[in-house]
Design a protein around this motif. Structure first.
Motif, PDB file in Angstrom:
ATOM      1  N   TYR A 209      82.022  -7.643 -10.924  1.00 58.35           N
ATOM      2  CA  TYR A 209      82.794  -8.883 -11.130  1.00 58.35           C
ATOM      3  C   TYR A 209      82.730  -9.402 -12.563  1.00 58.35           C
ATOM      4  CZ  TYR A 209      82.476  -8.744  -6.072  1.00 58.35           C
ATOM      5  OH  TYR A 209      82.554  -8.336  -4.765  1.00 58.35           O
ATOM      6  N   GLY A 210      81.946  -8.728 -13.427  1.00 54.38           N
ATOM      7  CA  GLY A 210      81.678  -9.249 -14.770  1.00 54.38           C
ATOM      8  C   GLY A 210      82.918  -9.595 -15.585  1.00 54.38           C
ATOM      9  N   ASP A 211      84.018  -8.858 -15.350  1.00 57.95           N
ATOM     10  CA  ASP A 211      85.244  -9.109 -16.125  1.00 57.95           C
ATOM     11  C   ASP A 211      85.999 -10.343 -15.642  1.00 57.95           C
ATOM     12  OD1 ASP A 211      85.431  -6.996 -18.046  1.00 57.95           O
ATOM     13  OD2 ASP A 211      85.725  -5.610 -16.376  1.00 57.95           O
ATOM     14  N   LEU A 212      85.575 -10.874 -14.491  1.00 60.72           N
ATOM     15  CA  LEU A 212      86.379 -11.946 -13.877  1.00 60.72           C
ATOM     16  C   LEU A 212      85.853 -13.342 -14.195  1.00 60.72           C
ATOM     17  CD1 LEU A 212      86.999 -10.247 -10.393  1.00 60.72           C
ATOM     18  CD2 LEU A 212      88.506 -10.260 -12.388  1.00 60.72           C
ATOM     19  N   ARG A 213      85.455 -13.555 -15.443  1.00 54.95           N
ATOM     20  CA  ARG A 213      84.965 -14.886 -15.823  1.00 54.95           C
ATOM     21  C   ARG A 213      86.137 -15.813 -16.095  1.00 54.95           C
ATOM     22  NH1 ARG A 213      80.572 -17.592 -17.416  1.00 54.95           N
ATOM     23  NH2 ARG A 213      79.115 -15.832 -17.447  1.00 54.95           N
ATOM     24  N   PHE A 214      86.104 -17.025 -15.478  1.00 57.33           N
ATOM     25  CA  PHE A 214      87.160 -18.003 -15.747  1.00 57.33           C
ATOM     26  C   PHE A 214      86.608 -19.334 -16.246  1.00 57.33           C
ATOM     27  CE2 PHE A 214      86.776 -17.645 -10.996  1.00 57.33           C
ATOM     28  CZ  PHE A 214      86.125 -18.843 -10.754  1.00 57.33           C
ATOM     29  N   ALA A 215      85.287 -19.424 -16.430  1.00 51.89           N
ATOM     30  CA  ALA A 215      84.683 -20.631 -17.017  1.00 51.89           C
ATOM     31  C   ALA A 215      83.380 -20.215 -17.686  1.00 51.89           C
ATOM     32  CB  ALA A 215      84.416 -21.672 -15.931  1.00 51.89           C
ATOM     33  N   GLY A 216      82.914 -21.048 -18.627  1.00 56.82           N
ATOM     34  CA  GLY A 216      81.634 -20.759 -19.281  1.00 56.82           C
ATOM     35  C   GLY A 216      81.739 -19.591 -20.250  1.00 56.82           C
ATOM     36  N   ALA A 217      80.573 -19.233 -20.808  1.00 59.31           N
ATOM     37  CA  ALA A 217      80.559 -18.191 -21.852  1.00 59.31           C
ATOM     38  C   ALA A 217      79.964 -16.898 -21.303  1.00 59.31           C
ATOM     39  CB  ALA A 217      79.729 -18.677 -23.025  1.00 59.31           C
ATOM     40  N   ASP A 218      80.477 -15.771 -21.814  1.00 59.15           N
ATOM     41  CA  ASP A 218      79.962 -14.463 -21.397  1.00 59.15           C
ATOM     42  C   ASP A 218      78.468 -14.345 -21.680  1.00 59.15           C
ATOM     43  OD1 ASP A 218      82.135 -13.205 -20.284  1.00 59.15           O
ATOM     44  OD2 ASP A 218      82.911 -12.508 -22.215  1.00 59.15           O
ATOM     45  N   LEU A 219      77.778 -13.613 -20.829  1.00 56.97           N
ATOM     46  CA  LEU A 219      76.354 -13.350 -21.042  1.00 56.97           C
ATOM     47  C   LEU A 219      76.163 -11.847 -21.183  1.00 56.97           C
ATOM     48  CD1 LEU A 219      74.768 -15.710 -18.368  1.00 56.97           C
ATOM     49  CD2 LEU A 219      74.505 -15.861 -20.843  1.00 56.97           C
ATOM     50  N   PRO A 220      75.154 -11.419 -21.960  1.00 57.67           N
ATOM     51  CA  PRO A 220      74.951  -9.966 -22.091  1.00 57.67           C
ATOM     52  C   PRO A 220      74.487  -9.357 -20.764  1.00 57.67           C
ATOM     53  CG  PRO A 220      73.203 -11.187 -23.221  1.00 57.67           C
ATOM     54  CD  PRO A 220      74.201 -12.203 -22.755  1.00 57.67           C
ATOM     55  N   THR A 221      74.934  -8.133 -20.505  1.00 59.22           N
ATOM     56  CA  THR A 221      74.460  -7.435 -19.307  1.00 59.22           C
ATOM     57  C   THR A 221      72.984  -7.069 -19.505  1.00 59.22           C
ATOM     58  OG1 THR A 221      75.218  -5.381 -20.317  1.00 59.22           O
ATOM     59  CG2 THR A 221      76.694  -6.412 -18.726  1.00 59.22           C
ATOM     60  N   LEU A 222      72.297  -6.846 -18.393  1.00 59.64           N
ATOM     61  CA  LEU A 222      70.903  -6.385 -18.486  1.00 59.64           C
ATOM     62  C   LEU A 222      70.864  -5.060 -19.242  1.00 59.64           C
ATOM     63  CD1 LEU A 222      69.727  -7.127 -14.840  1.00 59.64           C
ATOM     64  CD2 LEU A 222      68.884  -8.251 -16.887  1.00 59.64           C
ATOM     65  N   LYS A 223      71.867  -4.222 -18.950  1.00 58.57           N
ATOM     66  CA  LYS A 223      71.920  -2.897 -19.596  1.00 58.57           C
ATOM     67  C   LYS A 223      71.940  -3.054 -21.119  1.00 58.57           C
ATOM     68  CE  LYS A 223      72.992   1.666 -19.540  1.00 58.57           C
ATOM     69  NZ  LYS A 223      72.824   1.940 -20.959  1.00 58.57           N
ATOM     70  N   SER A 224      72.686  -4.064 -21.616  1.00 59.71           N
ATOM     71  CA  SER A 224      72.785  -4.216 -23.071  1.00 59.71           C
ATOM     72  C   SER A 224      71.487  -4.761 -23.671  1.00 59.71           C
ATOM     73  CB  SER A 224      73.969  -5.119 -23.436  1.00 59.71           C
ATOM     74  OG  SER A 224      73.681  -6.445 -23.056  1.00 59.71           O
ATOM     75  N   LEU A 225      70.666  -5.413 -22.847  1.00 58.16           N
ATOM     76  CA  LEU A 225      69.414  -5.985 -23.358  1.00 58.16           C
ATOM     77  C   LEU A 225      68.239  -5.008 -23.214  1.00 58.16           C
ATOM     78  CD1 LEU A 225      69.734  -9.530 -21.696  1.00 58.16           C
ATOM     79  CD2 LEU A 225      70.054  -9.009 -24.123  1.00 58.16           C
ATOM     80  N   ASP A 226      68.484  -3.928 -22.493  1.00 56.29           N
ATOM     81  CA  ASP A 226      67.423  -2.974 -22.156  1.00 56.29           C
ATOM     82  C   ASP A 226      67.102  -2.077 -23.353  1.00 56.29           C
ATOM     83  OD1 ASP A 226      65.795  -1.087 -20.846  1.00 56.29           O
ATOM     84  OD2 ASP A 226      67.525   0.032 -20.085  1.00 56.29           O
ATOM     85  N   THR A 227      65.835  -2.041 -23.739  1.00 53.24           N
ATOM     86  CA  THR A 227      65.467  -1.163 -24.867  1.00 53.24           C
ATOM     87  C   THR A 227      64.647   0.041 -24.385  1.00 53.24           C
ATOM     88  OG1 THR A 227      63.528  -2.548 -25.206  1.00 53.24           O
ATOM     89  CG2 THR A 227      65.443  -2.993 -26.625  1.00 53.24           C
ATOM     90  N   GLU A 228      64.414   0.105 -23.065  1.00 57.25           N
ATOM     91  CA  GLU A 228      63.506   1.155 -22.559  1.00 57.25           C
ATOM     92  C   GLU A 228      64.195   2.171 -21.662  1.00 57.25           C
ATOM     93  OE1 GLU A 228      60.486  -1.163 -20.635  1.00 57.25           O
ATOM     94  OE2 GLU A 228      59.481  -1.642 -22.524  1.00 57.25           O
ATOM     95  N   GLY A 229      65.518   2.065 -21.528  1.00 58.26           N
ATOM     96  CA  GLY A 229      66.228   3.016 -20.662  1.00 58.26           C
ATOM     97  C   GLY A 229      65.907   2.825 -19.190  1.00 58.26           C
ATOM     98  N   ARG A 230      65.634   1.567 -18.772  1.00 59.98           N
ATOM     99  CA  ARG A 230      65.254   1.281 -17.382  1.00 59.98           C
ATOM    100  C   ARG A 230      66.445   0.947 -16.509  1.00 59.98           C
ATOM    101  NH1 ARG A 230      60.200   0.605 -16.424  1.00 59.98           N
ATOM    102  NH2 ARG A 230      58.972   0.584 -18.315  1.00 59.98           N
TER     103      ARG A 230
END
Ligand code: PLP
Length: 398
Positions: A209-230
């Motif tokens: 559903y991440g693409d379906l934002r209609f209010a507020g600001a986008d947040l980074p996905t967990l995948k984009s914040l992951d530095t350990e390949g988890r």
């Protein structure tokens, strides 16, 4: 007559039919207004465009479209999945990508590659029934962590991990969660990753559903914040193009995806070539973001319509609800009762279908005072009418 119950494998014995599916059967009645399913708005499907594209593919490339394909996906479709994942910051150089027959298959087969009987899996409580049921078939133990307005309750997650330090996997729908419609805050996203690192957990991030934002600001996905390949990331074209085309994808470490690919080969060999090729051509010829923007606009209108009707028709002070910033669901709680099944049944008598919270629970046998509402599928006038009828039921019962 043979008693098939005696033949069933242990892993399917505890499985219960989904109330949503039961509801679908009753919804053959055209008078029923459904706020129960998870269907995107069919009025926006680009049917003309897709019909022309399908015709052209079958005329010009029938030997590709109608032939077996490779298990990992049609190469140009993999590029489309990568393009979508890049928009979500969910693709890094070196990641593997597999095209799946819907995200559901990605979740199921990734779980199959990871979960042994008896393993402990941390999940949000409540959560998406399709994933919970997939995990259940691998005979694992589901450990539920309550969901708050800003995502998983972190102190409950810490408690759950202290009690289950050997947990293997954490499954989360951080953005516009199904069923609650809530979104995990950035602070919590970072904390979840920190805890996953501390307890050496894999994370499955499910983001249809991440693409379906209609209010507020986008947040980074967990995948984009992951530095350990988890983090293994599951994406879908169901809510941004068409669920009937059954196009999803998994992005993650190649070592893991190698195994998932082998399981997919056993499972369905590959995702249909025709729908993969249709999606590729659609993304080549049209700007899918423009199409998604139309959906976002409509979903905002429909969500606002639902909330205004709830404010008008629900008994004052007796029902609480989440206010989503995107997606297709909101979640209602009736604090003065313990079981909403009477509400659900009476609503159905008034030809309105909703889903009780027990369906999304870890222990489905417990009563729930919550229910899920979908606002993407019905028309705005039907939403208002359905909420009015539901309001009458709630006023009578509460
Ligand atoms: C949270 C969540 N994950 C995955 C899916 C499955 O999507 P797909 O149609 O791609 O299999 C759904 C569908 O409703 C969903 O709500």
């Amino acid at each position: 007559m043979i008693n098939y119950e005696e033949y069933f494998a242990d892993r399917v014995k505890p499985m219960k039919g989904s109330a949503i599916r039961e509801m679908f059967k009753r919804m053959a009645d055209p008078e029923i207004i459904s706020l129960a399913g998870g269907n995107p708005a069919s009025e926006l499907f680009p049917a003309d465009e897709l019909s022309k594209i399908a015709g052209k593919i079958l005329m010009t490339s029938p030997t590709v479209a109608l032939q077996y394909g490779t298990t990992d996906g049609y190469p140009k479709m993999k590029d489309c999945a990568i393009a979508r994942a890049k928009e979500a910051g969910a693709y890094n150089e070196g990641d593997g990508v597999l095209i799946m027959t819907g995200a559901n298959q990605g979740i199921d087969l990734t779980a199959k590659a990871i979960i042994n009987k008896g393993d402990k899996i941390i999940v949000e409580s409540p959560s998406f029934i399709g994933s919970l049921n997939a995990f259940r078939t691998y005979e694992c133990e589901l450990v539920g962590v309550d969901v708050e307005a800003d995502g998983m309750d972190i102190s409950k997650l810490e408690e759950a991990l202290k009690a289950n330090p050997d947990a293997k996997l954490l499954y989360t729908i951080p953005t516009f969660q199904n069923p609650t419609g809530t979104t995990m805050s950035l602070k919590k996203r970072k904390k979840v990753l920190e805890l996953a690192s501390e307890y050496d957990l894999l994370i499955m991030e499910d983001n249809p559903y991440g693409d379906l934002r209609f209010a507020g600001a986008d947040l980074p996905t967990l995948k984009s914040l992951d530095t350990e390949g988890r983090v293994v990331y599951c994406g879908s074209f169901s809510k941004i193009l068409s669920p009937g085309m059954r196009l999803g994808y998994v992005i993650g470490p190649p070592k893991l995806l190698e195994k998932v690919e082998m399981l997919k080969q056993v499972n369905d060999v590959h995702t249909p070539m025709l729908t993969q090729m249709m999606c590729v051509q659609f993304m080549k010829k049209y700007d899918i973001n423009k199409y998604i923007a139309k959906n976002r606009k409509l979903y905002k209108e429909k969500c606002d319509t639902m909330i205004s009707a709830m404010e008008e028709y629900f008994p004052k002070g007796k029902v609480e609800w989440t206010v989503p910033e995107g997606g297709i669901f909101l979640w209602c709680t009736c604090p003065t009762i313990t079981d909403v099944s009477v509400v659900v049944n009476k609503a159905l008598e008034k030809k309105v279908a909703i889903v009780p919270g027990s369906n999304f629970a870890i222990d489905q046998s417990l009563p729930s005072n919550k229910f899920r509402l979908n606002f993407s599928s019905a028309s705005k006038s039907d939403i208002t009418e359905a909420i009015k009828r539901l309001g009458e039921v709630l006023t009578e019962i509460l």
